[in-house]
Design a protein around this motif. Sequence first.
Motif, PDB file in Angstrom:
ATOM      1  N   GLU A   1      -9.300  -3.598  -6.161  1.00  0.00           N
ATOM      2  CA  GLU A   1     -10.272  -2.610  -5.681  1.00  0.00           C
ATOM      3  C   GLU A   1     -10.940  -3.082  -4.386  1.00  0.00           C
ATOM      4  O   GLU A   1     -11.202  -2.285  -3.486  1.00  0.00           O
ATOM      5  N   ASP A   2     -11.210  -4.372  -4.298  1.00  0.00           N
ATOM      6  CA  ASP A   2     -11.785  -4.910  -3.076  1.00  0.00           C
ATOM      7  C   ASP A   2     -10.801  -4.766  -1.916  1.00  0.00           C
ATOM      8  O   ASP A   2     -11.180  -4.449  -0.787  1.00  0.00           O
ATOM      9  N   PHE A   3      -9.519  -4.983  -2.188  1.00  0.00           N
ATOM     10  CA  PHE A   3      -8.494  -4.822  -1.155  1.00  0.00           C
ATOM     11  C   PHE A   3      -8.439  -3.374  -0.675  1.00  0.00           C
ATOM     12  O   PHE A   3      -8.266  -3.107   0.519  1.00  0.00           O
ATOM     13  N   ILE A   4      -8.586  -2.434  -1.584  1.00  0.00           N
ATOM     14  CA  ILE A   4      -8.599  -1.017  -1.202  1.00  0.00           C
ATOM     15  C   ILE A   4      -9.749  -0.735  -0.247  1.00  0.00           C
ATOM     16  O   ILE A   4      -9.593  -0.008   0.746  1.00  0.00           O
ATOM     17  N   GLN A   5     -10.915  -1.311  -0.512  1.00  0.00           N
ATOM     18  CA  GLN A   5     -12.062  -1.114   0.377  1.00  0.00           C
ATOM     19  C   GLN A   5     -11.795  -1.698   1.764  1.00  0.00           C
ATOM     20  O   GLN A   5     -12.181  -1.120   2.782  1.00  0.00           O
ATOM     21  N   VAL A   6     -11.127  -2.846   1.804  1.00  0.00           N
ATOM     22  CA  VAL A   6     -10.783  -3.453   3.097  1.00  0.00           C
ATOM     23  C   VAL A   6      -9.818  -2.554   3.862  1.00  0.00           C
ATOM     24  O   VAL A   6      -9.963  -2.348   5.070  1.00  0.00           O
TER      25      VAL A   6
ATOM     26  N   TYR B   1     -10.140  -0.757   7.521  1.00  0.00           N
ATOM     27  CA  TYR B   1      -9.152  -1.062   8.558  1.00  0.00           C
ATOM     28  C   TYR B   1      -8.419   0.179   9.038  1.00  0.00           C
ATOM     29  O   TYR B   1      -8.096   0.318  10.214  1.00  0.00           O
ATOM     30  N   LEU B   2      -8.156   1.133   8.129  1.00  0.00           N
ATOM     31  CA  LEU B   2      -7.346   2.299   8.459  1.00  0.00           C
ATOM     32  C   LEU B   2      -8.171   3.575   8.328  1.00  0.00           C
ATOM     33  O   LEU B   2      -8.927   3.741   7.374  1.00  0.00           O
TER      34      LEU B   2
ATOM     35  N   GLU C   1      -3.044  -8.193  11.217  1.00  0.00           N
ATOM     36  CA  GLU C   1      -4.325  -7.539  11.474  1.00  0.00           C
ATOM     37  C   GLU C   1      -5.066  -7.237  10.173  1.00  0.00           C
ATOM     38  O   GLU C   1      -6.296  -7.402  10.094  1.00  0.00           O
ATOM     39  N   LEU C   2      -4.344  -6.813   9.145  1.00  0.00           N
ATOM     40  CA  LEU C   2      -4.981  -6.517   7.866  1.00  0.00           C
ATOM     41  C   LEU C   2      -5.573  -7.779   7.246  1.00  0.00           C
ATOM     42  O   LEU C   2      -6.699  -7.780   6.726  1.00  0.00           O
ATOM     43  N   VAL C   3      -4.837  -8.894   7.312  1.00  0.00           N
ATOM     44  CA  VAL C   3      -5.341 -10.166   6.784  1.00  0.00           C
ATOM     45  C   VAL C   3      -6.579 -10.615   7.552  1.00  0.00           C
ATOM     46  O   VAL C   3      -7.551 -11.113   6.970  1.00  0.00           O
ATOM     47  N   ARG C   4      -6.579 -10.430   8.864  1.00  0.00           N
ATOM     48  CA  ARG C   4      -7.739 -10.817   9.659  1.00  0.00           C
ATOM     49  C   ARG C   4      -8.969 -10.000   9.277  1.00  0.00           C
ATOM     50  O   ARG C   4     -10.088 -10.521   9.198  1.00  0.00           O
ATOM     51  N   VAL C   5      -8.776  -8.701   9.063  1.00  0.00           N
ATOM     52  CA  VAL C   5      -9.902  -7.862   8.649  1.00  0.00           C
ATOM     53  C   VAL C   5     -10.458  -8.359   7.323  1.00  0.00           C
ATOM     54  O   VAL C   5     -11.678  -8.445   7.137  1.00  0.00           O
ATOM     55  N   TYR C   6      -9.578  -8.695   6.384  1.00  0.00           N
ATOM     56  CA  TYR C   6     -10.021  -9.203   5.082  1.00  0.00           C
ATOM     57  C   TYR C   6     -10.822 -10.494   5.272  1.00  0.00           C
ATOM     58  O   TYR C   6     -11.899 -10.661   4.674  1.00  0.00           O
TER      59      TYR C   6
END
Length: 459
Positions: free
Chosen positions: A362-367, A371-372, A215-220
């Motif tokens: 930092e971009d991953f943190i925003q994603v 998501y959460l 799910e996290l990968v899909r959101v990204y």
Amino acid sequence: MEEQLPTPQNDKPKVLLVDDEESILNSLRRLLRGQPYDVLLATSGAQALEIMAQQPIDLVMTDARMPNMDGATLLAHVHQRYPDTTRIMLTGYADPSVIIKAINEGQIHRYISKPWHDEDMLLTLRQSLAYQHSERERLRLVQQAWDQNEQLKLLNATLEKHVASRTAELQQTADMLDLAYEELKHSYVTSTEVFSLLANLRLPPPKQTNRQIIELVRVYCQRHHLDEGTGRDLTMAAALYNIGKLSWTDRMMTAPADLLHHNDRERYRGYPKQSESLLMTLEPMKDAARLILHHQERWDGNGFPDRLKGEAIPFGARLLKLAVDFIELQRGLILERQMNSDEALVYIRNYAGRLYDPGMVEDFIQVCAAYLSDVSLADPSVKVLTTRDVAAGMILARNLNADNGMLLLNAGKVLNGALVEKLIAFEAMEGAKYAIFVTVPEDLNGATLEADKVAPALH
């Protein structure tokens, strides 16, 4: 549409040669003498269809120009009635219209010009029949997986009743499997998610990771508008990244990687390669398997299995590592202590440039924040400080827990000097190092300290 039965595995492949010139047929028959095929001959399209109505044929090779029914028309009939039969066009005339008709209506597999080279002809037949055999084997394995799943559900139905929560979990998984298998023939992505659910049955619920990583990968992918192929490969990689762990013991499956002993650690370092090996035989999985192979590489080149460094690591593998580590840190599968989502992101931020691509963190943190709902690190007003950096008047942005999970202070608590001193002393006594998430009022001197109760551990 007539249905053609597959050729039994112990029989020779049946090859049907069609040409109105008997000299051509005789030449081909001599060429194939001694080859592991049963060769049948037909001098017209009508005769060829009669033969195919009487027995299964694996491969049809026909001349393009024949009276009454040309080769393209014959192959169109074969495609309609016997779609599993491999179709090859043989012609000595470079007629584009004939070739286009054969491709569009007969969906031919290969095109061979006259005169042919014997070695090229034999190689083409071998390759075509080998591909056909591998495709039939793939379909057989899919059916076998379905049958085994049905047997597994039947076995589960006969077992003694489990603990109520476990029974509910297994029933939910069985329902998801039923739904997923409805779409199995349409989507490899769906099938990989099914297999990931089966793999999760080896783990207790608090240690399961695959669904959250998917799910996290899909959101990204959605947030960054990645193309469909990249998104599909990343989703399949997220679903099956740990399939190579299925042969491990239950103890090793749930142990933190940081606490594994020498032999177990070596086995742990081999799981990406093991996962990739299991998937490489499936053509649609090759790109996803490559991401799985390299998802434990590190930005500084000290990862495994190939010690790739920096941008030599595929982009998808760098993203997969971020997602896997973010979830596994919260499950206690990397370090002994289970982190909350913000602590896991602080860990990732601290290791940017060593373990992780510094341009992605930092971009991953925003994603993750999108998501959460419990991620506060992406809020620019929230700071992460040590106990010696916090000051009176700062406000806790989230609960503060000891390493053993005990609640120390509630979110929203306004710190005063006494509490800060107690935090420093407690941290020293425990030999811990806390990451404290706070917001800082614009005017600390004017902040009014609340009289909220401190958790018992700090009294």
